[in-house]
Write an enzyme that holds these catalytic residues in place. Structure first.
Site, PDB file in Angstrom:
ATOM      1  N   ASN A 144       0.815  -1.212   0.000  1.00 35.16           N
ATOM      2  CA  ASN A 144       0.000   0.000   0.000  1.00 35.16           C
ATOM      3  C   ASN A 144       0.853   1.268   0.000  1.00 35.16           C
ATOM      4  OD1 ASN A 144      -2.705  -0.944   0.018  1.00 35.16           O
ATOM      5  ND2 ASN A 144      -2.435  -1.636   2.124  1.00 35.16           N
ATOM      6  N   CYS A 164      -5.384  -6.073  -4.564  1.00 31.74           N
ATOM      7  CA  CYS A 164      -6.010  -5.715  -3.289  1.00 31.74           C
ATOM      8  C   CYS A 164      -6.991  -6.821  -2.918  1.00 31.74           C
ATOM      9  CB  CYS A 164      -6.735  -4.377  -3.416  1.00 31.74           C
ATOM     10  SG  CYS A 164      -7.539  -3.805  -1.899  1.00 31.74           S
ATOM     11  N   TYR A 244     -13.541   1.397   2.914  1.00 29.35           N
ATOM     12  CA  TYR A 244     -12.673   2.574   2.952  1.00 29.35           C
ATOM     13  C   TYR A 244     -13.447   3.854   2.647  1.00 29.35           C
ATOM     14  CZ  TYR A 244      -8.471  -0.251   3.355  1.00 29.35           C
ATOM     15  OH  TYR A 244      -7.506  -1.111   3.806  1.00 29.35           O
TER      16      TYR A 244
END
Length: 421
Positions: A144, A164, A244
């Site tokens: 990340n 991901c 997120y």
């Protein structure tokens, strides 16, 4: 077939090893190399990795080393899962932004920029060393912030794909709610890394029936609880955002929460100490249950699927990856890195067509893409002004007083990792 894991001393590596062992028919590895400068951790992780392979009857050889050049020599694919600065740097990423009233998180906002600045130069150095010996090797990035790191790799001409676990986690979750196999669930997944929406959930493939409206009707409370977002918001939007998105849709609420509890980095660091003790037990030959709380669920399955598709053509025909936009989303630059469904094979990923994106999501994606442009420029060229501009462009900051204060804190906390500071 040889695969190298950079950051192989991570406490999360046994999850990856377990996937390689279980799915060996999909990805038949002869040699797996774990490379990491932390020798003691690497010995513990490597020992458990060999025991997992032995227990599950995997014939492949596991090698541990701190020599990066030797590790990548002859590798067919190199998987990046490193953390520059370790959990100590993550702890800072998650705390100093809160001093300015902004979300403290390791992949987005000011903390995400700090991680990008530390990480991009290191990853590009690794990739260049891979290219010197293995110009045809694939680089799979799980480090990340995946979107910015993958964009840096592609900008320099490397054979890279970003990975991901958000999409595969949602696929598994929806499959369980529907009572079907995960392979029967195809997501209409669109966005940037850690900024994605499921605009459809289809049974049987890209052209299958969209069951998302029924999911929200029958299981809305469960999905909303998983995301920690209100059900009425999901029903109004008619999509399932990544968790997120809570940093954007409930920013102030999240900041209040983060100020009242220990950081996630502190929790993970405590778990890592326990896990390393467990890994040192010569009787342990499977991943411990505690590892499930470490994060990154289904990462191993996604990694095996992607590597198999790239190297042998045996993986799933359609996978969610991070790759060049190249016209897929017409409102973004061609060189933006997007996270969408793609057909994946020996030549790499080819994004599937995406239906027109609602302006509500397209606008935020365009804003964050502009931030990522500036973040990558700051990571490649350094300088306080470039850091400030990137922070000012980020929708979670976007005020000059915040950006100014955050810039000073970012540089102060990361000076040892910034060659220009």
């Amino acid at each position: 077939m040889k695969l190298t894991v950079v950051g192989g001393g991570s406490t999360y590596t046994p999850e990856l090893i377990d996937g390689f062992a279980r799915l060996r028919d999909t990805l038949p590895l002869q040699e797996l190399v774990l490379v990491d400068p932390a020798a003691e951790r690497l010995d513990l992780v490597g020992g458990l990795a060999r025991r997992i392979f032995a227990r599950q009857g995997h014939p492949g050889r596991i090698v541990t080393t701190s020599d990066l050049d030797a590790a990548v020599d002859g590798a067919d694919a190199v998987l990046l899962q490193l953390r520059v600065g370790g959990q100590a740097a993550r702890e800072q990423d998650e705390t100093w932004p809160l001093e300015c009233g902004c979300v403290g998180q390791e992949t987005t906002g000011a903390g995400g920029l700090a991680k990008a600045l530390r990480t991009v130069p290191v990853v590009l150095d690794i990739a260049e060393r891979v290219r010197r010996t293995n110009p045809n090797a694939w680089i799979v990035d799980f480090t990340n912030p995946v979107g910015i790191v993958t964009r840096a790799l592609l900008k320099e001409g490397h054979k890279a794909v970003g990975l991901c676990n958000v999409a595969i986690g949602l696929q598994r979750r929806f499959a369980a709610l529907l009572g079907v196999s995960p392979s029967d669930v195809h997501l209409d997944h669109v966005g940037l890394n850690h900024l994605t929406w499921e605009t459809g959930v289809r049974l049987g493939g890209p052209d299958g029936e969209d069951v998302l409206p029924g999911l929200l009707s029958d299981h809305g409370d469960t999905i909303a609880g998983d995301l920690r977002l209100p059900l009425h918001l999901l029903r109004l939007l008619g999509v399932v955002p990544s968790y997120y998105l809570r940093y954007y849709y409930a920013h102030d609420e999240v900041v209040r929460e983060l100020r009242t509890k220990p950081s996630r980095a502190a929790e993970v660091a405590a778990m890592e100490r326990q896990l390393l003790q467990m890994y040192g037990d010569p009787a342990l030959d499977e991943k411990p249950e505690l590892l499930a709380r470490r994060g990154g669920a289904y990462y191993s399955e996604a990694a095996v699927d992607l590597a198999a598709a790239l190297l042998t053509g045996a993986g799933s025909p359609h996978q969610v990856v991070n790759t060049l936009n190249d016209g897929t989303l017409p409102f973004l630059p061609d060189d933006a890195v997007i996270e969408v469904q793609a057909a994946v094979g020996h030549k790499g990923p080819s994004p599937l067509p995406v239906a027109p994106v609602d302006p509500l999501y397209a606008g935020l994606m365009a804003n964050v893409t502009a931030y990522e442009d500036l973040a990558l420029d700051a990571a490649l060229r350094g300088g306080r002004d470039r850091v400030f501009k990137a922070l000012l462009a980020h929708p979670l900051i976007a005020q000059y007083e915040y950006a100014d204060r955050l810039t000073d804190r970012l540089i102060a906390h990361n000076r040892e990792h910034l060659a220009w500071a």
